[in-house]
Design an enzyme around this catalytic site. Structure first.
Site, PDB file in Angstrom:
ATOM      1  N   ASP A 193      10.691 -27.076 -39.494  1.00 31.88           N
ATOM      2  CA  ASP A 193       9.596 -26.145 -39.816  1.00 31.88           C
ATOM      3  C   ASP A 193       9.735 -24.851 -39.007  1.00 31.88           C
ATOM      4  O   ASP A 193       8.748 -24.215 -38.671  1.00 31.88           O
ATOM      5  CB  ASP A 193       8.231 -26.811 -39.573  1.00 31.88           C
ATOM      6  CG  ASP A 193       8.045 -27.226 -38.113  1.00 31.88           C
ATOM      7  OD1 ASP A 193       9.033 -27.160 -37.337  1.00 31.88           O
ATOM      8  OD2 ASP A 193       6.921 -27.610 -37.748  1.00 31.88           O
TER       9      ASP A 193
HETATM   10  N1  LIG Z   1       9.136 -32.236 -45.601  1.00 31.48           N
HETATM   11  C1  LIG Z   1      10.068 -31.910 -44.727  1.00 31.48           C
HETATM   12  N2  LIG Z   1       9.857 -32.134 -43.421  1.00 31.48           N
HETATM   13  C2  LIG Z   1      10.803 -31.759 -42.536  1.00 31.48           C
HETATM   14  C3  LIG Z   1      12.012 -31.182 -42.942  1.00 31.48           C
HETATM   15  N3  LIG Z   1      12.751 -30.930 -41.840  1.00 31.48           N
HETATM   16  C4  LIG Z   1      12.026 -31.354 -40.785  1.00 31.48           C
HETATM   17  N4  LIG Z   1      10.835 -31.859 -41.184  1.00 31.48           N
HETATM   18  C5  LIG Z   1       9.750 -32.403 -40.387  1.00 31.48           C
HETATM   19  O1  LIG Z   1       9.088 -31.333 -39.734  1.00 31.48           O
HETATM   20  C6  LIG Z   1       8.485 -31.804 -38.547  1.00 31.48           C
HETATM   21  C7  LIG Z   1       8.787 -30.824 -37.460  1.00 31.48           C
HETATM   22  O2  LIG Z   1       8.535 -31.339 -36.215  1.00 31.48           O
HETATM   23  P1  LIG Z   1       7.533 -30.646 -35.200  1.00 31.48           P
HETATM   24  O3  LIG Z   1       7.767 -29.170 -35.177  1.00 31.48           O
HETATM   25  O4  LIG Z   1       7.651 -31.371 -33.915  1.00 31.48           O
HETATM   26  O5  LIG Z   1       6.149 -30.993 -35.860  1.00 31.48           O
HETATM   27  P2  LIG Z   1       4.782 -30.267 -35.678  1.00 31.48           P
HETATM   28  O6  LIG Z   1       3.786 -31.256 -36.096  1.00 31.48           O
HETATM   29  O7  LIG Z   1       4.793 -28.983 -36.411  1.00 31.48           O
HETATM   30  O8  LIG Z   1       4.684 -30.022 -34.119  1.00 31.48           O
HETATM   31  P3  LIG Z   1       4.219 -28.707 -33.380  1.00 31.48           P
HETATM   32  O9  LIG Z   1       5.236 -27.682 -33.681  1.00 31.48           O
HETATM   33  O10 LIG Z   1       4.189 -29.088 -31.927  1.00 31.48           O
HETATM   34  O11 LIG Z   1       2.875 -28.341 -33.896  1.00 31.48           O
HETATM   35  C8  LIG Z   1       9.018 -33.218 -38.324  1.00 31.48           C
HETATM   36  O12 LIG Z   1       8.024 -34.140 -38.715  1.00 31.48           O
HETATM   37  C9  LIG Z   1      10.216 -33.314 -39.291  1.00 31.48           C
HETATM   38  O13 LIG Z   1      10.395 -34.617 -39.802  1.00 31.48           O
HETATM   39  C10 LIG Z   1      12.218 -30.975 -44.336  1.00 31.48           C
HETATM   40  O14 LIG Z   1      13.249 -30.452 -44.796  1.00 31.48           O
HETATM   41  N5  LIG Z   1      11.229 -31.332 -45.176  1.00 31.48           N
END
Ligand SMILES: Nc1nc2c(ncn2[C@@H]2O[C@H](COP(=O)(O)OP(=O)(O)OP(=O)(O)O)[C@@H](O)[C@H]2O)c(=O)[nH]1
Length: 273
Positions: A193
């Protein structure tokens, strides 16, 4: 782009087709001449041998010899035409193969430089553009800013609605970031993200702050999905060239650290110190 692995035809098939057209034209002329000679010879030959003068006999013998040569030339031309047709067929197959290889190379090149989910430039392409922009900024004494975006609580979206819905949210946000980008600027997906934003000619801190604020606002607009509306927040860290670094790595690192500060302090965005 010049495909390296594709075989290169020596003569284009179009040129060979033109030669074939000429050969067919010559063939028609030769066949016409052969027919005319054959008709003439058979008319002359119909006279009884006694009635023929010595000159006519000689002329007939010569004419028959010429007829044989013309017929022989016609037979050879048929072979040449057939060989040309075969060559053209091969060249066309080669042209088609070449076009396919070129297309495959373009697809592979695009895939190597873009994120498959959102279609945004990936980290490799972003770095390339940042390096290029830094060179320009140094040469022309221009300002430049890097924004590091990380969505807040995105894991919760995946956990609550599923990964597929998470994907749609990421694509929607990517689309909004792209719409928000000026021609000279680049927005890329770093992975997960996280997004990176390159701002060329960022005149002053206030302009960059305004853009960060606008970006936060656009990101958090509800994503309208079949499952309902989903809103996500984002935190942004900003680094400025040359104040916070003069290399691509340093600027991204500083923007990343500032993003963590913004997330921690819940300020939306923060400038690198
Ligand atoms: N749907 C989807 N999810 C993804 C993808 N790549 C990564 N993620 C998810 O994005 C999330 C990113 O992690 P974090 O940045 O720690 O999550 P967050 O809840 O935003 O945490 P904070 O940044 O601390 O607010 C994880 O749950 C990953 O599994 C993708 O291509 N598609």
């Amino acid at each position: 782009m010049t495909p390296s692995s594709a075989p290169q035809p020596a003569i284009p098939s179009d040129s060979l087709s033109a030669v074939l057209g000429q050969a067919e034209h010559v063939q028609a002329l030769v066949d016409e001449s052969a027919l005319a000679l054959s008709t003439l010879n058979s008319v002359l030959g119909q006279q009884s041998a006694q009635a023929q003068s010595q000159e006519v006999k000689q002329a007939l013998a010569q004419s028959q010899a010429v007829e044989e040569k013309v017929q022989d030339a016609s037979d050879k031309l048929v072979l040449v035409t057939q060989a040309l047709e075969g060559e053209i067929k091969e060249r066309k197959a080669l042209d088609a193969e070449l076009a396919l290889v070129t297309q495959q190379e373009e697809v592979a090149r695009y895939a190597a430089l873009h994120d498959s989910l959102t279609g945004l430039p990936n980290r490799t392409l972003f770095n390339d553009r940042l390096e290029h922009s830094l060179a320009q900024a140094r040469r022309h004494d221009l300002a430049l800013a890097v924004m590091f975006l990380d969505l807040d609580g995105f894991k919760q979206v995946n956990d609550t609605y599923g990964h597929d819905v998470g994907d749609v949210v990421l694509k929607t946000i990517a689309e909004r970031l792209k719409e928000n980008t000026r021609n000279d600027d680049t927005v890329s997906r770093l992975g997960g993200d996280e997004f990176l934003y390159l701002l060329m000619g960022a005149a002053d801190e206030q302009t960059v702050a305004n853009l960060a604020q606008k970006t936060i606002h656009r990101v958090q607009l509800p994503c309208q999905l079949s499952t309902g509306n989903i809103s996500v927040l984002t935190s942004i860290g900003i680094s400025l060239f040359p104040r916070n670094g003069v290399t691509a790595d340093a600027l991204i690192k500083e923007a990343d650290a500032a993003m963590y500060a913004a997330k921690r302090d819940r300020t939306g965005y923060a400038f690198a110190k």
